[in-house]
Write a protein that holds these residues in place. Sequence first.
Motif, short mmCIF file in Angstrom:
data_model
loop_
_atom_site.label_atom_id
_atom_site.label_comp_id
_atom_site.label_asym_id
_atom_site.label_seq_id
_atom_site.Cartn_x
_atom_site.Cartn_y
_atom_site.Cartn_z
N SER A 22 -11.16 8.82 -4.92
CA SER A 22 -10.11 7.72 -4.94
C SER A 22 -9.62 7.90 -6.48
CB SER A 22 -10.56 6.48 -5.01
OG SER A 22 -9.63 5.55 -5.61
N ASP A 29 -0.38 6.18 4.04
CA ASP A 29 -1.47 5.79 5.03
C ASP A 29 -1.00 5.67 6.58
OD1 ASP A 29 -2.76 5.57 2.72
OD2 ASP A 29 -2.73 3.54 2.49
N THR A 77 -10.04 5.21 5.02
CA THR A 77 -9.25 5.39 5.98
C THR A 77 -9.33 6.77 6.39
OG1 THR A 77 -8.02 3.31 5.60
CG2 THR A 77 -7.19 5.06 7.26
N HIS A 78 -9.08 7.62 5.40
CA HIS A 78 -9.10 9.09 5.62
C HIS A 78 -10.35 9.66 6.09
CE1 HIS A 78 -4.98 10.07 4.55
NE2 HIS A 78 -5.14 9.54 3.34
N PRO A 133 0.79 9.85 7.16
CA PRO A 133 0.25 10.96 6.41
C PRO A 133 0.93 12.23 6.54
CG PRO A 133 -0.99 10.49 8.55
CD PRO A 133 0.06 9.80 8.50
N GLY A 177 0.93 -1.16 0.09
CA GLY A 177 0.04 -0.05 -0.03
C GLY A 177 0.73 1.26 0.13
N LEU A 226 -5.75 7.59 -5.21
CA LEU A 226 -5.32 6.83 -4.04
C LEU A 226 -6.35 5.74 -4.13
CD1 LEU A 226 -5.95 9.81 -1.23
CD2 LEU A 226 -3.83 8.94 -2.08
N SER A 227 -6.00 4.67 -3.35
CA SER A 227 -6.51 3.45 -3.35
C SER A 227 -8.08 3.54 -2.69
CB SER A 227 -5.92 2.35 -2.73
OG SER A 227 -5.75 2.50 -1.32
N ASN A 229 -9.24 1.87 -0.23
CA ASN A 229 -9.04 1.69 1.14
C ASN A 229 -8.61 2.96 1.69
OD1 ASN A 229 -10.23 -0.77 1.22
ND2 ASN A 229 -8.36 -1.77 0.74
N THR A 230 -7.69 3.67 1.05
CA THR A 230 -7.02 4.61 1.59
C THR A 230 -8.11 5.77 1.91
OG1 THR A 230 -4.94 4.15 0.50
CG2 THR A 230 -5.23 6.40 1.32
N ARG A 248 -3.69 15.81 3.63
CA ARG A 248 -4.42 14.98 2.58
C ARG A 248 -5.98 14.84 3.00
NH1 ARG A 248 -2.58 11.06 -0.40
NH2 ARG A 248 -1.22 12.71 -1.06
#
Length: 517
Positions: free
Chosen positions: A476, A196, A488-489, A199, A192, A481-482, A484-485, A458
């Motif tokens: 995304s 993540d 998460t953010h 940051p 990844g 960004l992925s 999942n990222t 971010r």
Amino acid sequence: MPQREDNQAMPPISFETYRVLIPSIVGLVLASTTINIVVQQAHRTTGAATFNGTSMVIAALMCGCLFLATLMVKRFTKRFVSVFVLASTHIAALCCLALALLSAQGTQIAFELSVILQTGVALGSTFLKFYWLRKLRGTSAQAAVIVVFCALALSEFVTFVLSFSSEVVWYTAGMLLSYAQFTAVRASRVLGAAGDPFPAVSESYFGTNEDRFSNRSFLAVAALGIWCISIPMGMGMGFSAGDAIYMSTVPRFMVLLFVVGVSLQWIRFGLASRMRAITTSIWVVMQIFIALGAIFFAVWPKTVSIGAAFVMSSSLILNAFVWYLTIAFISFGWRDPFYYCSAAWIAKTILVIAGMRVDAVITRLIPDNTPVIISIMSLFVLIAAQVVFTRLLASPTERAERQQAAAPVTEEDIRRIPLMGVLAIAPQEQAPMVQQTPDVHIATSVMEMGQRFGLTGREVEVLTLYALGHTQARVSEELQLSPNTVHTHIKRIYDKTDLHSRQEILDYIAEYGSPKR
């Protein structure tokens, strides 16, 4: 209310936490070492490249095509980047293979063919370095320091070991190192993004806020500082007639010792979150090395390799600092990452080679030129110091100036903040409480929320798009960004703001956000 700090505390040291940084470190080591041993003769000389820098100059000019493309393309797609990496890897590896086969035959390689092949190695490996810097977008300053100085130290160590081998070994190793990039790329996709767990916070880069990374004058000042210190480095590496200086075992070991020592110190700073050191002390260290090199040139002009070891160490440290600076602009600037990568590399490469040519010109005009060259080197170092310490590191931020002047935030101001062009994207849903200039109002309010709740740069980007009505999939795609990222953010934003839906965010902006003008 929580406030953003200049220094972030680093996570506890463990392999599980820091392994996400390993692919970027390895990728930079592979690309840098390939250039060092194939194009720069394993640092057995101080030459910026073989054939008086011809191959590196041609590579820089070809890299200029990528720079021009960034002026027309807002952001390159993931597919383009994937093809870019594939092509760069094969170009570097196949050119190394051709050089290895020709060298193994024991015949003299034609000048034109050798230049073409080494240009291919330089260009392919440089593009791979750009890719790895791009992968570090959105990574904290502390993690960036660890990556670039680990890569610098390891690359120099491998180069030192290989410097005692033959050219055939160099070229073969270059091919193997280039193809090893595929393994590093696959590992990075599994582990990844480095941003993540680490940051980015703009204040940890140069103690400034995000606005300045989108300011052209700030970019120009950063570039000017690099330009001014690159020229005396080139002059020292070509002292005193403009030719590359042969480095015997002792000066080569000195370079290794200096580079590894400095790298370990800054890695320690990164782990301890002492980021002020990277913004000030690193320039002092580079200038001290150049000054010591000039002293040795003056006192022992017949043993120039010792003085050259100091100058070359400074040049290698500058490489790592340029990587760090590039990551900062990639993370918060408003252009595609390749814009900052190519601009920085082209400028430094051309000017180092130009510095060596300055020595050649002075030699023709003044045969006994040692005092003249040292004086000119000192002048450029002084200019670089003045530019960096008075403009790059000490000037006030634009946001502070706006707050002091109590000036209203205009639409043009908002479009210049580093939100990756999010305000140019039409909202997918019209926010119910907005009647006038919704993009400006929401973006301004999100910036205020960022300060109020301690959001990272971010997170502000993600929240702006999310508040404008974009789905997580669209966020995304736009921010590269992925999914999942992004998820998460958004979760972190909810935790920090104690808001738990898009509508609650919009309600908060409607009640507490910046008033509409």
